[in-house]
Scaffold this motif. Structure first.
Motif, PDB file in Angstrom:
ATOM      1  N   PHE A  91       9.131  -5.208  34.422  1.00  0.00           N
ATOM      2  CA  PHE A  91       9.252  -4.081  35.340  1.00  0.00           C
ATOM      3  C   PHE A  91       7.970  -3.259  35.275  1.00  0.00           C
ATOM      4  CE2 PHE A  91      13.319  -4.981  33.372  1.00  0.00           C
ATOM      5  CZ  PHE A  91      14.197  -5.070  34.427  1.00  0.00           C
ATOM      6  N   VAL A  93       6.960   0.689  35.468  1.00  0.00           N
ATOM      7  CA  VAL A  93       7.547   2.026  35.422  1.00  0.00           C
ATOM      8  C   VAL A  93       6.884   2.875  36.497  1.00  0.00           C
ATOM      9  CG1 VAL A  93       7.988   4.046  33.995  1.00  0.00           C
ATOM     10  CG2 VAL A  93       7.959   1.761  32.957  1.00  0.00           C
ATOM     11  N   GLU A 101      12.042   2.322  37.836  1.00  0.00           N
ATOM     12  CA  GLU A 101      11.277   1.107  37.578  1.00  0.00           C
ATOM     13  C   GLU A 101      11.273   0.223  38.819  1.00  0.00           C
ATOM     14  OE1 GLU A 101      11.751   0.318  32.801  1.00  0.00           O
ATOM     15  OE2 GLU A 101      13.261  -0.532  34.140  1.00  0.00           O
ATOM     16  N   TYR A 147       4.088  -1.078  32.121  1.00  0.00           N
ATOM     17  CA  TYR A 147       4.953  -2.223  32.397  1.00  0.00           C
ATOM     18  C   TYR A 147       5.893  -2.430  31.210  1.00  0.00           C
ATOM     19  CZ  TYR A 147       1.981  -3.514  36.360  1.00  0.00           C
ATOM     20  OH  TYR A 147       1.310  -3.522  37.549  1.00  0.00           O
ATOM     21  N   ARG A 148       7.140  -2.798  31.504  1.00  0.00           N
ATOM     22  CA  ARG A 148       8.127  -3.043  30.452  1.00  0.00           C
ATOM     23  C   ARG A 148       8.532  -4.506  30.450  1.00  0.00           C
ATOM     24  NH1 ARG A 148      13.784  -2.614  29.570  1.00  0.00           N
ATOM     25  NH2 ARG A 148      14.157  -2.048  31.757  1.00  0.00           N
ATOM     26  N   THR A 161       6.852  -1.805  25.933  1.00  0.00           N
ATOM     27  CA  THR A 161       6.075  -1.290  27.056  1.00  0.00           C
ATOM     28  C   THR A 161       4.576  -1.488  26.811  1.00  0.00           C
ATOM     29  OG1 THR A 161       7.762   0.381  27.543  1.00  0.00           O
ATOM     30  CG2 THR A 161       5.573   0.737  28.468  1.00  0.00           C
TER      31      THR A 161
END
Length: 363
Positions: A91, A93, A101, A147-148, A161
């Motif tokens: 994802f 953020v 997200e 980004y996760r 993250t």
């Protein structure tokens, strides 16, 4: 007799409902214990293998237009020998507090799906077992941020993250009409026309940490007007103030007028000084680059070539906006100040004769 049969039926039913053997094993290979809490609700307690998701680099820097890998790895403790069927989700953020997200991609085994502007540009690296690193191709300015990486294995769900930043250079820019002629929207357009974007506060702050000292106020991407001072002096807010970013705060985006601080991290080709026997005016400079199979370079491209490729040339040349500049990485006599930088002669009359910097794209 009926009572004896009833008791045995109850015992069989209890054995079926609560088997006395080992703890229940779920298909994901983790072990859980199902107990009854005081409220009579079922609660699952973990009691076995643990999933860990980690990144060796909390942040990654890249250049616009390049490819980048955001590292993410998962492992089990104790170690599992048998390959597992996990689901990996990435994802981006989109809110500063992490509350929103944007889906980037999801993968299960060899199958994956990407979303939105990431379609066709992302994949998992999978160089080794447990490698869930995200590869993004052809970076653009909208790709920066947090980004996760989430890994899901049955009831186990862990994430980490990673921040994606652009490695670039901030440069001050003013209109050919003179200082303080740009409202916010004009400043944004001016940077884009020179192969750049309006700088963010963080980008200007990093540039100040690296020594940028500029005593003219410029727009930033958040609508504020600021300027960086490394050497405090009377003409730049006062000599009694500490070094730092001087801020005018948020300004009216249509009525207020300043210069701009632009940011570039894109260089998809080569910038070079065109060797020719005679100097040329601005129109002749444009034609000379076209005749050489290229185009006259933009200001952002010259800064990027100076910063990323070490372009060093003590010859002033025309650029696409009508300015005349030259890049210096090693200070020396007759090439301006001793400090590295891009020197400028401003916007001379276009009939004057100078050299020219051209830009040839690689793709």
């Amino acid at each position: 007799m009926d009572m004896w049969i009833s008791r045995h039926l109850v015992v069989i039913w209890l054995h079926l409902l609560y088997p006395s053997e080992a703890l229940p094993r779920y298909s994901n290979g983790f072990f859980y214990q199902d107990v009854m809490n005081g409220n009579g609700n079922g609660e699952i307690f973990y009691s076995g293998v643990r999933l860990y998701v980690e990144s060796p680099s909390p942040s990654v820097a890249a250049v616009q237009g390049s490819n980048v890998t955001l590292p993410c790895h998962y492992r089990y403790e104790p170690e599992i020998k048998t390959p597992r069927r996990t689901r990996v989700k990435w994802f981006r953020v989109t809110a500063t507090d992490g509350s929103r997200e944007e889906d980037v991609m999801v993968a299960i085994g060899a199958r994956h799906r990407s979303y939105g502007g990431y379609q066709g540009r992302v994949r998992l690296r999978r160089d080794a077992p447990g490698d869930a690193s995200l590869v993004i191709n052809s970076l653009n300015v909208d790709d920066t941020g947090f980004y996760r990486c989430e890994v899901i294995d049955g009831l186990e769900d862990e994430s980490v993250t990673v921040e994606l930043e652009f490695r670039g250079v901030v440069f001050p820019y003013h209109s050919p009409r003179g200082r303080y002629q740009l409202n916010f929207h004009e400043a944004k357009q001016a940077c884009e026309e020179q192969g750049a974007t309006l700088a963010t506060f963080d980008q200007l702050f990093v540039a100040w940490q690296e020594g940028l000292d500029w005593c003219n106020v410029g727009w930033l991407a958040d609508g504020t007007a600021q300027y960086p001072v490394s050497n405090p002096r009377a003409a730049c807010g006062g000599s009694d103030l500490a070094p730092g970013l001087r801020s005018y705060g948020p300004r009216h985006q249509h009525l207020d007028r300043f210069d701009a601080f632009c940011f570039t991290s894109s260089l998809r080709g080569a910038v070079y000084f065109l060797e020719q026997p005679l100097k040329v005016n601005f129109t002749e400079a444009q034609q000379a680059c076209l005749h050489d199979g290229s185009q006259i370079a933009k200001v952002g491209q010259l800064y990027a070539a100076w910063r990323f490729l070490g372009l060093d040339r003590c010859d002033a040349g025309w650029l696409a906006d009508g300015s005349v500049r030259y890049p210096i990485t090693s200070g020396r006599q007759n090439c301006g100040p001793r400090e590295p930088g891009v020197r400028t002669f401003g916007y001379p009359p276009r009939h004057q004769k100078h050299g020219v910097y051209c830009y040839k794209s690689h793709w």
